[in-house]
Design a protein around this motif. Structure first.
Motif, PDB file in Angstrom:
ATOM      1  N   THR A 155       1.261  -8.030 -22.861  1.00 25.78           N
ATOM      2  CA  THR A 155       1.669  -7.928 -21.646  1.00 25.78           C
ATOM      3  C   THR A 155       0.213  -7.766 -20.790  1.00 25.78           C
ATOM      4  OG1 THR A 155       1.778  -5.494 -21.578  1.00 25.78           O
ATOM      5  CG2 THR A 155       3.785  -6.730 -21.654  1.00 25.78           C
ATOM      6  N   ARG A 156      -1.024  -7.110 -21.351  1.00 27.45           N
ATOM      7  CA  ARG A 156      -2.104  -6.954 -20.597  1.00 27.45           C
ATOM      8  C   ARG A 156      -2.823  -8.567 -20.513  1.00 27.45           C
ATOM      9  NH1 ARG A 156      -6.877  -3.961 -23.323  1.00 27.45           N
ATOM     10  NH2 ARG A 156      -8.507  -5.117 -22.526  1.00 27.45           N
ATOM     11  N   SER A 157      -2.725  -9.183 -21.633  1.00 24.61           N
ATOM     12  CA  SER A 157      -3.406 -10.580 -21.547  1.00 24.61           C
ATOM     13  C   SER A 157      -2.620 -11.349 -21.098  1.00 24.61           C
ATOM     14  CB  SER A 157      -3.615 -11.214 -22.879  1.00 24.61           C
ATOM     15  OG  SER A 157      -2.118 -11.384 -23.441  1.00 24.61           O
ATOM     16  N   ALA A 158      -1.046 -11.273 -20.659  1.00 25.14           N
ATOM     17  CA  ALA A 158      -0.525 -12.014 -19.828  1.00 25.14           C
ATOM     18  C   ALA A 158      -0.891 -11.721 -18.134  1.00 25.14           C
ATOM     19  CB  ALA A 158       0.831 -12.020 -19.992  1.00 25.14           C
ATOM     20  N   LYS A 159      -0.960 -10.644 -17.808  1.00 26.36           N
ATOM     21  CA  LYS A 159      -1.402 -10.183 -16.737  1.00 26.36           C
ATOM     22  C   LYS A 159      -2.554 -10.789 -16.142  1.00 26.36           C
ATOM     23  CE  LYS A 159       1.519  -6.056 -16.026  1.00 26.36           C
ATOM     24  NZ  LYS A 159       1.589  -4.682 -16.041  1.00 26.36           N
ATOM     25  N   LYS A 160      -3.485 -10.687 -17.291  1.00 26.80           N
ATOM     26  CA  LYS A 160      -5.070 -11.232 -16.798  1.00 26.80           C
ATOM     27  C   LYS A 160      -4.848 -13.042 -16.378  1.00 26.80           C
ATOM     28  CE  LYS A 160      -7.851  -8.231 -19.488  1.00 26.80           C
ATOM     29  NZ  LYS A 160      -9.212  -8.195 -20.307  1.00 26.80           N
ATOM     30  N   LYS A 161      -3.961 -13.593 -17.259  1.00 26.37           N
ATOM     31  CA  LYS A 161      -3.937 -14.982 -16.936  1.00 26.37           C
ATOM     32  C   LYS A 161      -3.291 -15.428 -15.715  1.00 26.37           C
ATOM     33  CE  LYS A 161      -3.478 -16.467 -21.758  1.00 26.37           C
ATOM     34  NZ  LYS A 161      -2.739 -16.815 -22.793  1.00 26.37           N
ATOM     35  N   GLN A 162      -2.339 -14.237 -15.328  1.00 26.40           N
ATOM     36  CA  GLN A 162      -1.462 -14.351 -14.000  1.00 26.40           C
ATOM     37  C   GLN A 162      -2.309 -14.255 -13.020  1.00 26.40           C
ATOM     38  OE1 GLN A 162       1.841 -11.885 -14.194  1.00 26.40           O
ATOM     39  NE2 GLN A 162       3.179 -13.383 -15.125  1.00 26.40           N
ATOM     40  N   ALA A 163      -3.514 -13.083 -13.079  1.00 25.16           N
ATOM     41  CA  ALA A 163      -4.298 -12.926 -12.091  1.00 25.16           C
ATOM     42  C   ALA A 163      -5.171 -14.041 -12.002  1.00 25.16           C
ATOM     43  CB  ALA A 163      -4.935 -11.536 -12.290  1.00 25.16           C
ATOM     44  N   ALA A 164      -5.751 -14.413 -12.869  1.00 18.09           N
ATOM     45  CA  ALA A 164      -6.859 -15.456 -12.874  1.00 18.09           C
ATOM     46  C   ALA A 164      -6.175 -16.979 -12.236  1.00 18.09           C
ATOM     47  CB  ALA A 164      -7.160 -16.126 -14.381  1.00 18.09           C
ATOM     48  N   ALA A 165      -4.881 -17.023 -12.634  1.00 14.53           N
ATOM     49  CA  ALA A 165      -4.270 -18.078 -11.883  1.00 14.53           C
ATOM     50  C   ALA A 165      -4.141 -17.960 -10.292  1.00 14.53           C
ATOM     51  CB  ALA A 165      -2.805 -18.437 -12.466  1.00 14.53           C
ATOM     52  N   ALA A 166      -3.900 -16.696  -9.961  1.00 18.92           N
ATOM     53  CA  ALA A 166      -3.666 -16.576  -8.547  1.00 18.92           C
ATOM     54  C   ALA A 166      -4.995 -16.406  -7.944  1.00 18.92           C
ATOM     55  CB  ALA A 166      -3.072 -15.163  -8.399  1.00 18.92           C
TER      56      ALA A 166
END
Length: 153
Positions: free
Chosen positions: A20-31
């Protein structure tokens, strides 16, 4: 209770936390990428359409999909913001690597042989066999054919 009984649960919870931590990092980078869009940059939508950004609003983006054709898209539908060189290479076909004056390698080897004559395709027929009369099936059996070959029982 023994710590070894809880060890599989601890490992499972740790793995879920890391995923979940890596998924949140990817979402933050996309945003962040979507928020950094500027008018004039090239983008690719999640549907695979390439366009140029004209205006950026809070939740929407005005894209120019063709000269004079504008469309409003949600910011979440932007899949990637492309740099100018990549956008021009994809959309306009501008590739500086292909703009050389070197010799072009042909797609096939036929031009490398030097023979301008087209090779005949041998389909397994002899030219002499076309003129000869057809053989009887009985003659073919007598020529020593074995099982598995044509014209045998």
């Amino acid at each position: 209770m023994d710590i070894l009984t809880f060890l599989p649960f601890i490992v499972l919870i740790g793995a879920m936390f890391l995923m979940t931590r890596s998924a949140k990092k990817k979402q933050a980078a996309a945003a962040q990428m979507r928020n950094d869009m500027q008018p004039g940059t090239g983008v690719r939508t999640i549907g695979g359409m390439y366009a140029t950004v004209k205006e950026v609003h809070d939740d929407t983006v005005l894209l120019e999909v063709a000269p004079g054709v504008h469309a409003v898209y949600a910011k979440n539908s932007i899949g990637a913001v492309l740099d100018d060189a990549e956008y021009n290479r994809i959309v306009h076909g501008d590739d500086p690597e292909l703009d050389t004056d070197d010799a072009v390698v042909p797609d096939d080897a036929s031009s490398l042989t030097g023979d301008a004559e087209v090779a005949k395709i041998d389909l397994g027929k002899d030219d002499a066999s076309e003129d000869a009369p057809a053989k009887d099936v009985k003659d073919a059996k007598d020529e020593g054919k074995t099982d598995g070959e044509a014209d045998t029982k």
